[in-house]
Design an enzyme around this catalytic site. Structure first.
Site, PDB file in Angstrom:
ATOM      1  N   TYR A 195       0.731  -1.204  -0.085  1.00 10.98           N
ATOM      2  CA  TYR A 195      -0.030   0.157  -0.052  1.00 10.98           C
ATOM      3  C   TYR A 195       0.897   1.240   0.000  1.00 10.98           C
ATOM      4  CZ  TYR A 195      -3.622   3.388   1.415  1.00 10.98           C
ATOM      5  OH  TYR A 195      -4.443   4.417   1.520  1.00 10.98           O
ATOM      6  N   LYS A 199       1.288   4.188  -3.081  1.00  4.85           N
ATOM      7  CA  LYS A 199       0.965   5.401  -2.787  1.00  4.85           C
ATOM      8  C   LYS A 199       2.237   6.889  -3.005  1.00  4.85           C
ATOM      9  CE  LYS A 199      -3.459   4.839  -2.150  1.00  4.85           C
ATOM     10  NZ  LYS A 199      -4.456   5.440  -2.766  1.00  4.85           N
TER      11      LYS A 199
END
Length: 301
Positions: A195, A199
Protein backbone atom coordinates in the site's frame (compact mmCIF):
# COMPACT_ATOMS: atom_id res chain seq x y z
CA UNK A 1 7.54 3.77 11.76
CA UNK A 2 8.26 7.39 10.88
CA UNK A 3 6.35 9.90 12.98
CA UNK A 4 3.03 10.96 11.52
CA UNK A 5 3.63 14.46 12.82
CA UNK A 6 6.68 14.97 10.59
CA UNK A 7 4.54 14.46 7.50
CA UNK A 8 2.30 17.46 8.13
CA UNK A 9 2.83 21.17 7.79
CA UNK A 10 2.31 23.01 11.09
CA UNK A 11 -1.16 24.15 10.12
CA UNK A 12 -4.51 23.98 11.86
CA UNK A 13 -5.96 20.53 11.26
CA UNK A 14 -9.55 19.82 10.37
CA UNK A 15 -11.44 16.56 10.60
CA UNK A 16 -14.74 17.51 8.99
CA UNK A 17 -16.15 20.02 6.51
CA UNK A 18 -15.58 23.66 7.50
CA UNK A 19 -16.56 27.03 6.04
CA UNK A 20 -13.69 27.55 3.57
CA UNK A 21 -14.30 24.21 1.83
CA UNK A 22 -18.09 24.04 2.20
CA UNK A 23 -19.64 23.50 -1.25
CA UNK A 24 -22.90 24.99 0.02
CA UNK A 25 -21.27 28.19 1.30
CA UNK A 26 -17.78 29.48 0.38
CA UNK A 27 -17.64 27.17 -2.66
CA UNK A 28 -21.25 27.60 -3.71
CA UNK A 29 -21.52 27.52 -7.53
CA UNK A 30 -17.75 27.00 -7.86
CA UNK A 31 -18.46 23.93 -10.02
CA UNK A 32 -21.14 25.66 -12.07
CA UNK A 33 -21.13 24.46 -15.67
CA UNK A 34 -18.51 21.78 -15.01
CA UNK A 35 -18.53 18.07 -15.80
CA UNK A 36 -17.02 15.87 -13.11
CA UNK A 37 -15.71 12.34 -13.78
CA UNK A 38 -15.22 10.20 -10.66
CA UNK A 39 -13.73 6.71 -10.50
CA UNK A 40 -14.65 4.86 -7.28
CA UNK A 41 -17.87 6.76 -6.61
CA UNK A 42 -19.95 3.98 -5.10
CA UNK A 43 -19.21 4.64 -1.43
CA UNK A 44 -17.09 6.46 1.13
CA UNK A 45 -14.92 9.35 -0.06
CA UNK A 46 -15.87 8.96 -3.73
CA UNK A 47 -19.58 9.09 -2.97
CA UNK A 48 -19.14 12.11 -0.68
CA UNK A 49 -17.13 13.86 -3.39
CA UNK A 50 -19.81 13.27 -6.01
CA UNK A 51 -22.46 14.75 -3.71
CA UNK A 52 -20.21 17.70 -2.81
CA UNK A 53 -19.74 18.62 -6.47
CA UNK A 54 -23.51 18.54 -6.93
CA UNK A 55 -23.84 20.86 -3.93
CA UNK A 56 -21.26 23.15 -5.56
CA UNK A 57 -23.44 23.42 -8.66
CA UNK A 58 -21.81 20.98 -11.08
CA UNK A 59 -23.61 20.69 -14.40
CA UNK A 60 -23.03 16.93 -14.50
CA UNK A 61 -21.34 14.20 -12.47
CA UNK A 62 -20.35 10.92 -14.11
CA UNK A 63 -19.90 8.01 -11.70
CA UNK A 64 -17.98 4.77 -12.07
CA UNK A 65 -17.30 1.81 -9.80
CA UNK A 66 -17.82 -1.92 -9.94
CA UNK A 67 -21.08 -2.05 -7.95
CA UNK A 68 -24.13 -1.07 -9.99
CA UNK A 69 -26.46 -0.97 -7.01
CA UNK A 70 -24.14 1.30 -5.04
CA UNK A 71 -23.74 3.63 -8.04
CA UNK A 72 -27.52 3.95 -8.24
CA UNK A 73 -27.56 4.91 -4.55
CA UNK A 74 -24.94 7.61 -5.19
CA UNK A 75 -26.96 8.88 -8.14
CA UNK A 76 -30.03 9.22 -5.91
CA UNK A 77 -28.01 11.18 -3.34
CA UNK A 78 -26.81 13.55 -6.08
CA UNK A 79 -30.38 14.16 -7.17
CA UNK A 80 -31.35 14.98 -3.60
CA UNK A 81 -28.39 17.33 -3.20
CA UNK A 82 -29.06 19.20 -6.44
CA UNK A 83 -31.87 18.26 -8.85
CA UNK A 84 -30.23 20.43 -11.50
CA UNK A 85 -27.04 18.34 -11.61
CA UNK A 86 -27.21 15.73 -14.33
CA UNK A 87 -25.85 12.30 -13.47
CA UNK A 88 -24.87 9.19 -15.37
CA UNK A 89 -22.90 6.13 -14.39
CA UNK A 90 -21.28 2.98 -15.70
CA UNK A 91 -19.88 -0.12 -14.07
CA UNK A 92 -16.12 -0.05 -14.53
CA UNK A 93 -13.07 -1.91 -13.29
CA UNK A 94 -10.33 0.70 -13.01
CA UNK A 95 -7.64 -1.90 -13.76
CA UNK A 96 -9.09 -2.40 -17.25
CA UNK A 97 -7.86 0.14 -19.80
CA UNK A 98 -10.73 -0.71 -22.14
CA UNK A 99 -13.38 -0.19 -19.47
CA UNK A 100 -11.95 3.14 -18.30
CA UNK A 101 -11.61 4.33 -21.89
CA UNK A 102 -15.22 3.36 -22.55
CA UNK A 103 -16.46 5.15 -19.43
CA UNK A 104 -14.59 8.33 -20.37
CA UNK A 105 -15.99 8.15 -23.91
CA UNK A 106 -19.52 7.69 -22.57
CA UNK A 107 -19.13 10.68 -20.25
CA UNK A 108 -17.89 12.89 -23.09
CA UNK A 109 -20.64 11.73 -25.43
CA UNK A 110 -23.33 12.50 -22.85
CA UNK A 111 -22.01 15.75 -21.42
CA UNK A 112 -19.58 17.16 -23.97
CA UNK A 113 -16.32 16.99 -22.05
CA UNK A 114 -14.62 16.57 -18.68
CA UNK A 115 -13.50 19.46 -16.49
CA UNK A 116 -12.47 17.53 -13.37
CA UNK A 117 -11.26 13.92 -13.10
CA UNK A 118 -11.04 12.29 -9.69
CA UNK A 119 -9.11 8.99 -9.51
CA UNK A 120 -10.59 7.86 -6.23
CA UNK A 121 -10.53 4.06 -6.52
CA UNK A 122 -8.18 2.31 -4.12
CA UNK A 123 -7.21 -1.06 -2.69
CA UNK A 124 -5.74 -2.05 0.63
CA UNK A 125 -5.64 -5.66 1.79
CA UNK A 126 -4.68 -6.97 5.21
CA UNK A 127 -1.04 -6.14 5.79
CA UNK A 128 1.76 -8.68 6.02
CA UNK A 129 5.55 -8.74 5.99
CA UNK A 130 6.97 -8.94 2.48
CA UNK A 131 8.28 -12.44 3.06
CA UNK A 132 4.85 -13.58 4.25
CA UNK A 133 2.70 -11.62 1.79
CA UNK A 134 0.35 -13.01 -0.84
CA UNK A 135 1.89 -12.23 -4.26
CA UNK A 136 -1.45 -11.73 -6.00
CA UNK A 137 -2.81 -9.40 -3.34
CA UNK A 138 0.48 -7.45 -3.09
CA UNK A 139 0.53 -6.72 -6.81
CA UNK A 140 -3.21 -6.03 -6.95
CA UNK A 141 -2.53 -2.99 -4.75
CA UNK A 142 -0.40 -1.61 -7.57
CA UNK A 143 -2.92 -2.65 -10.21
CA UNK A 144 -5.70 -0.62 -8.58
CA UNK A 145 -3.81 2.23 -6.96
CA UNK A 146 -1.24 2.98 -9.67
CA UNK A 147 -2.38 1.38 -12.90
CA UNK A 148 -5.94 2.51 -12.18
CA UNK A 149 -4.81 6.09 -11.63
CA UNK A 150 -2.75 5.94 -14.83
CA UNK A 151 -5.80 4.81 -16.80
CA UNK A 152 -7.82 7.77 -15.53
CA UNK A 153 -4.96 10.13 -16.40
CA UNK A 154 -4.36 8.63 -19.82
CA UNK A 155 -7.93 8.65 -21.09
CA UNK A 156 -9.16 11.83 -19.42
CA UNK A 157 -6.11 13.87 -20.39
CA UNK A 158 -7.22 15.10 -23.86
CA UNK A 159 -10.53 16.27 -22.42
CA UNK A 160 -8.92 17.92 -19.41
CA UNK A 161 -6.53 19.80 -21.70
CA UNK A 162 -9.49 21.00 -23.74
CA UNK A 163 -11.25 22.08 -20.52
CA UNK A 164 -8.19 24.02 -19.36
CA UNK A 165 -7.90 25.84 -22.69
CA UNK A 166 -11.59 26.58 -22.97
CA UNK A 167 -11.96 27.92 -19.46
CA UNK A 168 -8.78 29.96 -19.62
CA UNK A 169 -10.36 32.00 -22.40
CA UNK A 170 -13.19 33.10 -20.10
CA UNK A 171 -10.97 33.75 -17.10
CA UNK A 172 -11.94 30.64 -15.10
CA UNK A 173 -10.04 27.44 -14.33
CA UNK A 174 -10.43 23.92 -15.70
CA UNK A 175 -8.40 20.79 -16.34
CA UNK A 176 -8.20 19.55 -12.75
CA UNK A 177 -6.97 16.05 -11.98
CA UNK A 178 -7.12 14.60 -8.45
CA UNK A 179 -5.15 11.47 -7.51
CA UNK A 180 -5.94 9.75 -4.23
CA UNK A 181 -2.72 9.37 -2.25
CA UNK A 182 -2.24 8.87 1.50
CA UNK A 183 -0.04 10.01 4.34
CA UNK A 184 1.15 6.41 4.12
CA UNK A 185 3.04 7.44 0.99
CA UNK A 186 5.53 9.19 3.28
CA UNK A 187 5.81 6.47 5.93
CA UNK A 188 7.69 3.22 6.47
CA UNK A 189 5.24 1.08 8.39
CA UNK A 190 6.04 -2.59 8.98
CA UNK A 191 3.83 -4.89 6.84
CA UNK A 192 2.58 -2.01 4.63
CA UNK A 193 4.97 -2.42 1.69
CA UNK A 194 2.30 -2.85 -0.99
CA UNK A 195 0.00 0.00 0.00
CA UNK A 196 2.60 2.56 1.00
CA UNK A 197 4.88 2.04 -2.00
CA UNK A 198 1.91 2.32 -4.37
CA UNK A 199 0.82 5.59 -2.77
CA UNK A 200 4.38 6.91 -2.88
CA UNK A 201 4.31 6.18 -6.61
CA UNK A 202 1.09 8.19 -6.91
CA UNK A 203 2.86 11.27 -5.56
CA UNK A 204 5.63 10.91 -8.12
CA UNK A 205 3.10 10.24 -10.89
CA UNK A 206 1.43 13.54 -9.96
CA UNK A 207 4.76 15.30 -10.39
CA UNK A 208 5.20 13.72 -13.81
CA UNK A 209 1.74 14.86 -14.89
CA UNK A 210 2.77 18.39 -13.96
CA UNK A 211 6.07 17.99 -15.81
CA UNK A 212 4.48 16.61 -18.98
CA UNK A 213 1.23 18.56 -19.04
CA UNK A 214 1.56 21.58 -16.77
CA UNK A 215 2.07 23.77 -19.84
CA UNK A 216 -1.16 22.31 -21.26
CA UNK A 217 -3.02 23.83 -18.34
CA UNK A 218 -3.44 20.66 -16.30
CA UNK A 219 -3.59 21.07 -12.53
CA UNK A 220 -2.85 17.73 -10.88
CA UNK A 221 -2.81 17.08 -7.13
CA UNK A 222 -2.02 13.99 -5.04
CA UNK A 223 -4.06 14.21 -1.85
CA UNK A 224 -4.18 12.59 1.54
CA UNK A 225 -7.94 12.41 2.20
CA UNK A 226 -7.55 12.20 5.97
CA UNK A 227 -8.07 9.13 8.09
CA UNK A 228 -11.54 7.93 7.12
CA UNK A 229 -13.11 4.81 8.59
CA UNK A 230 -13.99 3.27 5.23
CA UNK A 231 -13.99 -0.48 4.68
CA UNK A 232 -10.60 -0.03 3.01
CA UNK A 233 -9.19 1.95 5.94
CA UNK A 234 -10.36 -0.64 8.43
CA UNK A 235 -8.14 -3.22 6.73
CA UNK A 236 -5.21 -1.51 8.43
CA UNK A 237 -3.92 -3.12 11.62
CA UNK A 238 -6.28 -2.49 14.53
CA UNK A 239 -3.79 -0.32 16.40
CA UNK A 240 -3.99 2.21 13.55
CA UNK A 241 -7.76 2.55 13.66
CA UNK A 242 -7.39 5.34 16.21
CA UNK A 243 -6.25 7.55 13.32
CA UNK A 244 -9.51 7.02 11.41
CA UNK A 245 -11.25 10.07 12.83
CA UNK A 246 -12.06 12.12 9.73
CA UNK A 247 -15.34 12.54 7.89
CA UNK A 248 -15.47 11.70 4.17
CA UNK A 249 -16.97 15.18 3.75
CA UNK A 250 -13.56 16.64 4.67
CA UNK A 251 -11.86 15.13 1.62
CA UNK A 252 -14.90 15.85 -0.55
CA UNK A 253 -14.90 19.55 0.29
CA UNK A 254 -11.13 19.70 -0.15
CA UNK A 255 -11.39 18.23 -3.66
CA UNK A 256 -14.08 20.75 -4.59
CA UNK A 257 -11.78 23.50 -3.28
CA UNK A 258 -8.90 22.23 -5.42
CA UNK A 259 -11.13 22.12 -8.48
CA UNK A 260 -12.32 25.67 -7.88
CA UNK A 261 -8.97 27.03 -9.03
CA UNK A 262 -8.01 28.44 -5.64
CA UNK A 263 -5.02 26.10 -5.37
CA UNK A 264 -3.79 26.07 -8.96
CA UNK A 265 -0.48 27.50 -7.74
CA UNK A 266 0.16 24.21 -5.86
CA UNK A 267 -0.26 21.89 -8.84
CA UNK A 268 2.03 18.87 -9.00
CA UNK A 269 2.23 18.53 -5.21
CA UNK A 270 1.09 16.32 -2.37
CA UNK A 271 -1.50 18.02 -0.17
CA UNK A 272 -3.46 16.88 2.86
CA UNK A 273 -7.18 17.44 3.26
CA UNK A 274 -6.52 17.94 6.97
CA UNK A 275 -4.61 21.17 6.34
CA UNK A 276 -6.48 24.45 6.76
CA UNK A 277 -6.70 25.81 3.24
CA UNK A 278 -6.41 29.48 4.19
CA UNK A 279 -3.25 28.81 6.21
CA UNK A 280 -1.90 26.67 3.39
CA UNK A 281 -2.50 29.48 0.91
CA UNK A 282 -0.71 31.93 3.20
CA UNK A 283 2.46 29.83 2.77
CA UNK A 284 2.32 29.85 -1.01
CA UNK A 285 5.51 31.86 -1.52
CA UNK A 286 7.53 29.64 0.85
CA UNK A 287 6.22 26.43 -0.70
CA UNK A 288 7.04 27.55 -4.23
CA UNK A 289 10.40 29.09 -3.33
CA UNK A 290 11.66 26.00 -1.50
CA UNK A 291 9.86 23.51 -3.76
CA UNK A 292 8.06 21.89 -0.84
CA UNK A 293 5.50 19.05 -0.80
CA UNK A 294 7.25 16.97 -3.47
CA UNK A 295 9.25 13.75 -3.28
CA UNK A 296 12.97 14.33 -2.87
CA UNK A 297 15.95 12.34 -1.61
CA UNK A 298 17.33 13.87 1.59
CA UNK A 299 21.10 14.25 1.83
CA UNK A 300 23.29 15.84 4.43
CA UNK A 301 25.39 18.74 3.17
Amino acid sequence: MSSLETQFLPLTEHHDRYDAIDPRAALKDSASGKVIFIIGASRGIGRATAVAFAEAGARAVYLTARSVRALEETRDMIRQANPNTQCAWSACDVTSAAQVEAAVADCVERFGGIDVADANAGYLDHWAKIGESDPESWWHSWEVNVRGAYHVIRFCMPHLIESAKRRATDGSSGGHLILLSSVGAQLLTPTASDYQTSKHAINRLCEFVNLDHGEDGIKCFAIHPGGVATGLGQNMPEEMHAYLTDSPDLAAGFVVWLASGKADWAKGRYLSANWDVEELTSRRDEILRDDLLVNRLRTKA
